[in-house]
Design a protein around this motif. Structure first.
Motif, PDB file in Angstrom:
ATOM      1  N   TYR A   3       6.223 -24.771  -9.338  1.00  0.00           N
ATOM      2  CA  TYR A   3       7.419 -25.579  -9.114  1.00  0.00           C
ATOM      3  C   TYR A   3       7.817 -26.234 -10.438  1.00  0.00           C
ATOM      4  O   TYR A   3       6.975 -26.819 -11.123  1.00  0.00           O
ATOM      5  CB  TYR A   3       7.155 -26.656  -8.065  1.00  0.00           C
ATOM      6  N   THR A   4       9.084 -26.122 -10.785  1.00  0.00           N
ATOM      7  CA  THR A   4       9.597 -26.811 -11.968  1.00  0.00           C
ATOM      8  C   THR A   4      10.557 -27.906 -11.505  1.00  0.00           C
ATOM      9  O   THR A   4      11.233 -27.762 -10.489  1.00  0.00           O
ATOM     10  CB  THR A   4      10.335 -25.853 -12.915  1.00  0.00           C
ATOM     11  N   VAL A   5      10.604 -29.002 -12.249  1.00  0.00           N
ATOM     12  CA  VAL A   5      11.478 -30.115 -11.896  1.00  0.00           C
ATOM     13  C   VAL A   5      12.441 -30.380 -13.054  1.00  0.00           C
ATOM     14  O   VAL A   5      12.023 -30.551 -14.204  1.00  0.00           O
ATOM     15  CB  VAL A   5      10.678 -31.389 -11.591  1.00  0.00           C
ATOM     16  N   THR A   6      13.731 -30.403 -12.739  1.00  0.00           N
ATOM     17  CA  THR A   6      14.768 -30.760 -13.709  1.00  0.00           C
ATOM     18  C   THR A   6      15.595 -31.882 -13.099  1.00  0.00           C
ATOM     19  O   THR A   6      16.365 -31.651 -12.168  1.00  0.00           O
ATOM     20  CB  THR A   6      15.674 -29.552 -14.040  1.00  0.00           C
ATOM     21  N   PHE A   7      15.412 -33.084 -13.590  1.00  0.00           N
ATOM     22  CA  PHE A   7      16.106 -34.231 -13.003  1.00  0.00           C
ATOM     23  C   PHE A   7      17.613 -34.182 -13.255  1.00  0.00           C
ATOM     24  O   PHE A   7      18.402 -34.605 -12.421  1.00  0.00           O
ATOM     25  CB  PHE A   7      15.565 -35.537 -13.582  1.00  0.00           C
ATOM     26  N   ASN A   8      18.001 -33.683 -14.425  1.00  0.00           N
ATOM     27  CA  ASN A   8      19.411 -33.749 -14.824  1.00  0.00           C
ATOM     28  C   ASN A   8      19.863 -32.398 -15.367  1.00  0.00           C
ATOM     29  O   ASN A   8      20.131 -32.255 -16.564  1.00  0.00           O
ATOM     30  CB  ASN A   8      19.585 -34.843 -15.883  1.00  0.00           C
ATOM     31  N   ALA A 109      24.413 -40.408 -11.061  1.00  0.00           N
ATOM     32  CA  ALA A 109      23.383 -41.409 -10.790  1.00  0.00           C
ATOM     33  C   ALA A 109      22.491 -40.892  -9.663  1.00  0.00           C
ATOM     34  O   ALA A 109      22.976 -40.292  -8.701  1.00  0.00           O
ATOM     35  CB  ALA A 109      24.023 -42.737 -10.397  1.00  0.00           C
ATOM     36  N   ILE A 110      21.204 -41.111  -9.800  1.00  0.00           N
ATOM     37  CA  ILE A 110      20.250 -40.605  -8.811  1.00  0.00           C
ATOM     38  C   ILE A 110      19.690 -41.797  -8.026  1.00  0.00           C
ATOM     39  O   ILE A 110      18.930 -42.606  -8.577  1.00  0.00           O
ATOM     40  CB  ILE A 110      19.124 -39.823  -9.503  1.00  0.00           C
ATOM     41  N   PRO A 111      20.074 -41.942  -6.765  1.00  0.00           N
ATOM     42  CA  PRO A 111      19.631 -43.096  -5.981  1.00  0.00           C
ATOM     43  C   PRO A 111      18.167 -42.984  -5.573  1.00  0.00           C
ATOM     44  O   PRO A 111      17.565 -41.899  -5.610  1.00  0.00           O
ATOM     45  CB  PRO A 111      20.551 -43.055  -4.761  1.00  0.00           C
TER      46      PRO A 111
END
Length: 301
Positions: A3-8, A109-111
């Motif tokens: 699993y890879t995570v890309t916040f933005n 924006a990430i709540p």
């Protein structure tokens, strides 16, 4: 599963001019491309070239987010993004006109509710899974998000890979990440001195191991890479010959190659070779490395 995570994540709108950019004037492009990316997404893209399936996680918003999601699916990548109700996935404008000028979008924006939704997805991970966290954390999110995620996974045997800088990296060492990948300059910033030579780089990498890192992979651009593995062994490799045309994504490609190589053989020397081949192949290409390019460089290492 990986699993890879890309916040933005982002859509990079790349514009090429045949002369210098004239500020305040109308400039006409001679060519343009749209590249779908973000550090975790780059890792997923190279993993796919290596025959390793992954799932790209993160946040998308608006029509640009839908476009990015469709585009990645068309490339054969699996995604499981969280859809935000407000904002839009960012567009980064990159103008190549001799010198390169960049205008990077802010992104949505990430709540807190979205971050909680991501945490719930990660709750399903087990010891057979690998989680890759790469890049910076958007200003709208808590800056201890990496720590929060790894603390939540602690004790489940998930192999975590962290490619970040300074405090973002140092603060997760207590959770014993499987792999961290600073470059030699970033490693020097962490230990507070300029590192010259393999001996100093090795000593600095071992210092991060004493704080919790299992494997420390140090990339050194044209000088290759150095790995101090969890057994204490030091592996050193040079860089294959080629012309660097694009450094974007080279570090992400190295991470992808290392993880794929280790999962395929269980050997750290093989992981280092494949990681170096992938990073170099991307550096020698206009986009992310293709399998044929990786294989050619791997044969030369």
């Amino acid at each position: 599963m990986i699993y890879t995570v890309t916040f933005n994540p982002a859509i990079d709108y790349v514009v090429r001019l045949d002369k210098a950019l004239e500020v305040g004037e109308v400039n006409r492009a001679k060519g343009e491309d749209c590249v779908l990316g973000g550090k975790g997404i780059n890792v997923s893209g190279v993993l796919a070239q290596l025959g390793c399936e992954s799932v790209a996680l993160g946040f998308v918003a608006g029509e640009t987010g839908a476009w990015l999601e469709r585009g990645l699916a068309a490339q054969g990548l699996r995604t499981d993004f969280i859809h935000l109700e407000q904002g839009m996935t960012r567009i980064n404008v990159k103008i190549k006109a001799g010198q390169e000028t960049e205008l990077n979008g802010a992104g949505p924006a990430i709540p807190a509710s979205a971050l909680h939704a991501l945490e719930e997805k990660l709750d399903a991970l087990t010891e057979s899974d690998v989680l890759i966290l790469a890049g910076s954390i958007p200003s709208s999110m808590p800056q201890d998000t990496y720590e929060r995620l790894l603390a939540r996974l602690q004790g489940r045997g998930v192999r975590a890979v962290v490619d970040a800088t300074r405090d973002l990296l140092v603060n997760v060492l207590q959770y014993h990440p499987f792999l961290i990948k600073p470059n030699n300059h970033e490693l020097g910033e962490i230990v507070g001195r300029v590192l010259t030579g393999d001996e100093e780089i090795t000593a600095a990498a071992r210092a991060l191991q004493t704080q919790g890192a299992r494997n420390v992979l140090v990339s050194m651009a044209g000088d290759g890479a150095l790995l101090v593995d969890e057994t204490g062994a030091v592996h050193r490799i040079g860089c294959p010959k080629g012309k660097v045309v694009n450094s974007v994504g080279a570090g992400d490609s190295m991470v992808a190659g290392f993880v794929a190589g280790y999962l395929q053989t269980g050997r750290y020397d093989d992981a280092l070779r494949l990681g170096t081949a992938c990073g170099s192949a991307t550096a020698f290409s206009l986009g992310l490395a293709k399998k044929s390019e990786i294989d050619a460089l791997l044969a030369a290492l």
